[in-house]
Structure formats: structure tokens, C-alpha cells
Design an enzyme around this catalytic site. Structure first.
Site, mmCIF file in Angstrom:
data_model
loop_
_atom_site.group_PDB
_atom_site.id
_atom_site.type_symbol
_atom_site.label_atom_id
_atom_site.label_comp_id
_atom_site.label_asym_id
_atom_site.label_seq_id
_atom_site.Cartn_x
_atom_site.Cartn_y
_atom_site.Cartn_z
ATOM 1 N N ASN A 97 -35.856 45.502 -76.358
ATOM 2 C CA ASN A 97 -36.647 46.029 -77.470
ATOM 3 C C ASN A 97 -36.207 45.526 -78.842
ATOM 4 O OD1 ASN A 97 -38.191 48.214 -79.014
ATOM 5 N ND2 ASN A 97 -36.085 48.832 -79.443
ATOM 6 N N TYR A 170 -40.835 34.980 -86.990
ATOM 7 C CA TYR A 170 -41.179 36.095 -86.101
ATOM 8 C C TYR A 170 -42.255 35.651 -85.118
ATOM 9 C CZ TYR A 170 -42.297 41.022 -84.941
ATOM 10 O OH TYR A 170 -42.501 42.227 -84.313
ATOM 11 N N SER A 173 -40.760 33.319 -82.545
ATOM 12 C CA SER A 173 -39.820 33.934 -81.600
ATOM 13 C C SER A 173 -40.540 34.895 -80.653
ATOM 14 C CB SER A 173 -38.666 34.629 -82.335
ATOM 15 O OG SER A 173 -39.125 35.462 -83.355
ATOM 16 N N LYS A 174 -41.559 35.616 -81.139
ATOM 17 C CA LYS A 174 -42.280 36.532 -80.243
ATOM 18 C C LYS A 174 -43.181 35.758 -79.268
ATOM 19 C CE LYS A 174 -40.842 40.682 -81.501
ATOM 20 N NZ LYS A 174 -40.067 41.550 -80.593
HETATM 21 N N1 LIG Z 1 -42.992 48.605 -85.554
HETATM 22 C C1 LIG Z 1 -43.985 47.746 -85.403
HETATM 23 O O1 LIG Z 1 -44.999 47.733 -86.101
HETATM 24 C C2 LIG Z 1 -43.875 46.722 -84.323
HETATM 25 C C3 LIG Z 1 -45.003 45.958 -84.032
HETATM 26 C C4 LIG Z 1 -44.910 44.993 -83.046
HETATM 27 C C5 LIG Z 1 -43.726 44.816 -82.362
HETATM 28 N N2 LIG Z 1 -42.639 45.572 -82.681
HETATM 29 C C6 LIG Z 1 -41.399 45.311 -81.957
HETATM 30 O O2 LIG Z 1 -40.900 46.500 -81.386
HETATM 31 C C7 LIG Z 1 -39.489 46.423 -81.307
HETATM 32 C C8 LIG Z 1 -38.843 47.636 -81.894
HETATM 33 O O3 LIG Z 1 -39.291 47.795 -83.202
HETATM 34 P P1 LIG Z 1 -39.238 49.206 -83.905
HETATM 35 O O4 LIG Z 1 -40.042 49.065 -85.126
HETATM 36 O O5 LIG Z 1 -39.577 50.302 -82.975
HETATM 37 O O6 LIG Z 1 -37.715 49.267 -84.257
HETATM 38 P P2 LIG Z 1 -36.683 50.417 -83.865
HETATM 39 O O7 LIG Z 1 -36.883 51.570 -84.763
HETATM 40 O O8 LIG Z 1 -36.715 50.597 -82.387
HETATM 41 O O9 LIG Z 1 -35.361 49.727 -84.253
HETATM 42 C C9 LIG Z 1 -34.762 48.803 -83.498
HETATM 43 C C10 LIG Z 1 -33.345 49.280 -83.112
HETATM 44 O O10 LIG Z 1 -32.652 48.095 -82.817
HETATM 45 C C11 LIG Z 1 -31.343 48.168 -83.371
HETATM 46 N N3 LIG Z 1 -30.842 46.825 -83.577
HETATM 47 C C12 LIG Z 1 -31.199 45.943 -84.536
HETATM 48 N N4 LIG Z 1 -30.522 44.803 -84.388
HETATM 49 C C13 LIG Z 1 -29.716 44.951 -83.315
HETATM 50 C C14 LIG Z 1 -28.785 44.133 -82.638
HETATM 51 N N5 LIG Z 1 -28.517 42.891 -83.058
HETATM 52 N N6 LIG Z 1 -28.140 44.622 -81.548
HETATM 53 C C15 LIG Z 1 -28.377 45.871 -81.112
HETATM 54 N N7 LIG Z 1 -29.251 46.714 -81.713
HETATM 55 C C16 LIG Z 1 -29.923 46.247 -82.790
HETATM 56 C C17 LIG Z 1 -31.516 48.962 -84.651
HETATM 57 O O11 LIG Z 1 -30.290 49.547 -85.062
HETATM 58 C C18 LIG Z 1 -32.573 49.977 -84.246
HETATM 59 O O12 LIG Z 1 -31.988 51.186 -83.772
HETATM 60 C C19 LIG Z 1 -39.090 45.115 -81.986
HETATM 61 O O13 LIG Z 1 -38.906 44.105 -81.031
HETATM 62 C C20 LIG Z 1 -40.285 44.806 -82.852
HETATM 63 O O14 LIG Z 1 -40.416 43.436 -83.129
HETATM 64 C C21 LIG Z 1 -42.686 46.528 -83.640
#
Ligand SMILES: NC(=O)c1ccc[n+]([C@@H]2O[C@H](COP(=O)([O-])OP(=O)(O)OC[C@H]3O[C@@H](n4cnc5c(N)ncnc54)[C@H](O)[C@@H]3O)[C@@H](O)[C@H]2O)c1
Length: 275
Positions: A97, A170, A173-174
Site C-alpha cells: 500500500n 507518480y 511508477s504506478k
Molecule cells: N489517497 C488517494 O487519493 C489515493 C489515490 C490513488 C491511490 N492512492 C494510493 O493509496 C496508497 C495509500 O495512500 P493513502 O492516501 O491511503 O495513504 P496512507 O494514509 O495509507 O498513508 C500511507 C502510510 O504509509 C506510510 N509510509 C510512507 N512511506 C513509508 C515507507 N517508506 N515505509 C513504510 N511506511 C511508509 C505512512 O507513514 C502512512 O502511514 C498509496 O499507494 C497511494 O498512492 C491514494
């Protein structure tokens, strides 16, 4: 339905930036509610404590164990995976994630940020798979119970922009993560391991506000958040639970014939894309 009793799930980014529900935190809690033993890793101890507290409040703290880990560092990933195996005895589900976007095109983005984007969004999943796949394969050989890997992508892989922001690192990578998922899925298709990607659209998670306010300031962040809601055909951003339910399905035995594919969770956004 989607009963995960007897399964162990390794979830990366199992906390959340700030208050509220990130995708990893929601997936971790939902899978624990469904009976899984969840091993959470996160770079932030505070974020992990918040997830632990939620599970304790629900009376299922015994289904949780965690370690602080920077998922971009191979030695830390390896020791976390070994600790999960030592603590819970197996790994059946891996949820990759970790991720986040930085703005910029090839000219405006520094090479350093480009590499950071690839490390955060792609290398983290590669490293987790490198150490988890052999464990899942051994389990399949010994018990005929395979594994399920769910990677969290983004519609950013289709170069989607909201509010005119380009995030070339981004997007690359995605997109790479989806290709990595399919390729790994085929490599392990006869070894009992399924690999799929959940592709969220624009979701309202704490990371959005946290990152956007940091990058743009509060007023512009508020404007961009409103634009993000308005950009979705359903009229609103999704949330972490929308992602978590897709993760749960792909992780579960009900998705046993599904591999090497994606589930797009975007409120219709990609279908409504102007051609
Ligand atoms: N939020 C959005 O709009 C959205 C949209 C599309 C995709 N995503 C993807 O969903 C995923 C989660 O996003 P989110 O917004 O829910 O974030 P999130 O709130 O789940 O945060 C991510 C967590 O990852 C942890 N983290 C960051 N870098 C790290 C590392 N190097 N090692 C270990 N932990 C680490 C952070 O401390 C945080 O707790 C990501 O891959 C993101 O790209 C999010």
C-alpha cells in the site's frame, strides 16, 4: 463471505498520515475484522499505534502485530517479513500500500525526486514481493494453500490529472506497479499465488490533505480538494473503505480465479475521461 480466519496478512503502510483512515489502515482493520491475523508495517510508530488502538477498541488486539520499517530499505523489509513469519508462522496475504505523489514533469522535477518516486511507489512493492513470495511458494508446496498479493496502484498510471497537476514520477511508477503485478502474477500462476492491483481514483484520505496543504498551502489545498470532489462522475471522492473492500475481495478465497488484473475503484472517473 470474505472470511479470512486462519490467514495472515502483511500490510505495508498500515497506519495513516494524520487522523482518519488511510487505505492501508482501513485494509488492515477490515481484514482483522474478517478474522485475519494482521502484521502491519509502517515508517511511523505513531501511525501503527493508532491502528493498534482501533483494533484494541474493537476487542481484536490479538489479531495485530507490527514493526516500524522503512519499506524502501531492503534489509528492513527482509527483517520485517521474517518477524511476521516468526510471530504468526505464515504469510498468506501481502498488501503493498505504500505510495504517494510528488508534482513535476521531467524538467521541473529533480532527478532526486524522480528516484524517490520510483522507490516509494514501486521498489517498496518489489522488495516486499522479493521476500514474501518464497514464503508463499513454500507454503503452497507444503499445504496447497497459496497466497494473494494486492498492490495499490492509482489512476495516476493513466496520466490522470486533477487541477492541472502533472506528476510524471507518480504516473510512471504506478503504471510500472501494474505491469510488475501482471508479470509477477504470471510468473507465479502455477505456484498458488495470485497477484492483482487495486487502482483507486481520487480518494479522500488523510494523506491528501496532509500532502496538499504542505505543497500548496491551506487555501489552495481547499480549492484543489473541492476540484477533486467535482471531478468525479459520482460527485464525490471515494474513501479508504472503498479501497479496503476491493482489497478484501482480492485477498479472499472468493477471488480465487482472479489474477494478473486490476480492479478500478474510481466512481466512474476513468470511463468519463474526455477522449
Ligand atoms: N489517497 C488517494 O487519493 C489515493 C489515490 C490513488 C491511490 N492512492 C494510493 O493509496 C496508497 C495509500 O495512500 P493513502 O492516501 O491511503 O495513504 P496512507 O494514509 O495509507 O498513508 C500511507 C502510510 O504509509 C506510510 N509510509 C510512507 N512511506 C513509508 C515507507 N517508506 N515505509 C513504510 N511506511 C511508509 C505512512 O507513514 C502512512 O502511514 C498509496 O499507494 C497511494 O498512492 C491514494
Amino acid at each position: 463471505m470474505h472470511d479470512l480466519t486462519g490467514k495472515v496478512a502483511f500490510v505495508t503502510g498500515a497506519g495513516s498520515v494524520g487522523e482518519g483512515w488511510g487505505n492501508g489502515k482501513a485494509a488492515a482493520v477490515l481484514m482483522a475484522r474478517q478474522g485475519a491475523l494482521v502484521f502491519g508495517v509502517d515508517i511511523s510508530a505513531e501511525a501503527l499505534e493508532s491502528t493498534a488502538a482501533l483494533l484494541a477498541r474493537e476487542g481484536i488486539a490479538d489479531r495485530w502485530h507490527s514493526v516500524v520499517c522503512d519499506m524502501t530499505v531492503d534489509t528492513q523489509v527482509e527483517s520485517s517479513v521474517l518477524e511476521c513469519q516468526r510471530h504468526f508462522g505464515q504469510i498468506d496475504i501481502l498488501v503493498n500500500n505504500i505510495g504517494g505523489s510528488a508534482p513535476g514533469d521531467p524538467v521541473s522535477m529533480s532527478e532526486e525526486v524522480w528516484h524517490q518516486q520510483l522507490d516509494l511507489n514501486l521498489t517498496t512493492a518489489f522488495l516486499a514481493c522479493k521476500h514474501v513470495l518464497p514464503i508463499m511458494e513454500q507454503q503452497f508446496e507444503a499445504t496447497a494453500h497459496g497466497g494473494s498479493i494486492v498492490n495499490i496502484g492509482s489512476i495516476g498510471s493513466m496520466s490522470f490529472q486533477v487541477g492541472g497537476r502533472v506528476s510524471a514520477g507518480y504516473a510512471a511508477s504506478k503504471a510500472g506497479l501494474e505491469a510488475f503485478s501482471r508479470s509477477t502474477a504470471i510468473a507465479y500462476v502455477l505456484k498458488g499465488i495470485r497477484v492483482n492491483t487495486v487502482v483507486p481514483g481520487v480518494m479522500y484520505t488523510p494523506l491528501v490533505e496532509h500532502r496538499l496543504v504542505g505543497q500548496l498551502g491551506a487555501a489552495d489545498a481547499e480549492r484543489l480538494i473541492a476540484e477533486r470532489h467535482a471531478s468525479v462522475p459520482m460527485g464525490r471522492m471515494g474513501d479508504a473503505w472503498d479501497v479496503a473492500h476491493a482489497v478484501l475481495f482480492l485477498a479472499s478465497d472468493e477471488a480465487g480465479y482472479i489474477t494478473a488484473t486490476q480492479i478500478v475503484v474510481d466512481g466512474g472517473m476513468t470511463a468519463a475521461r474526455p477522449s
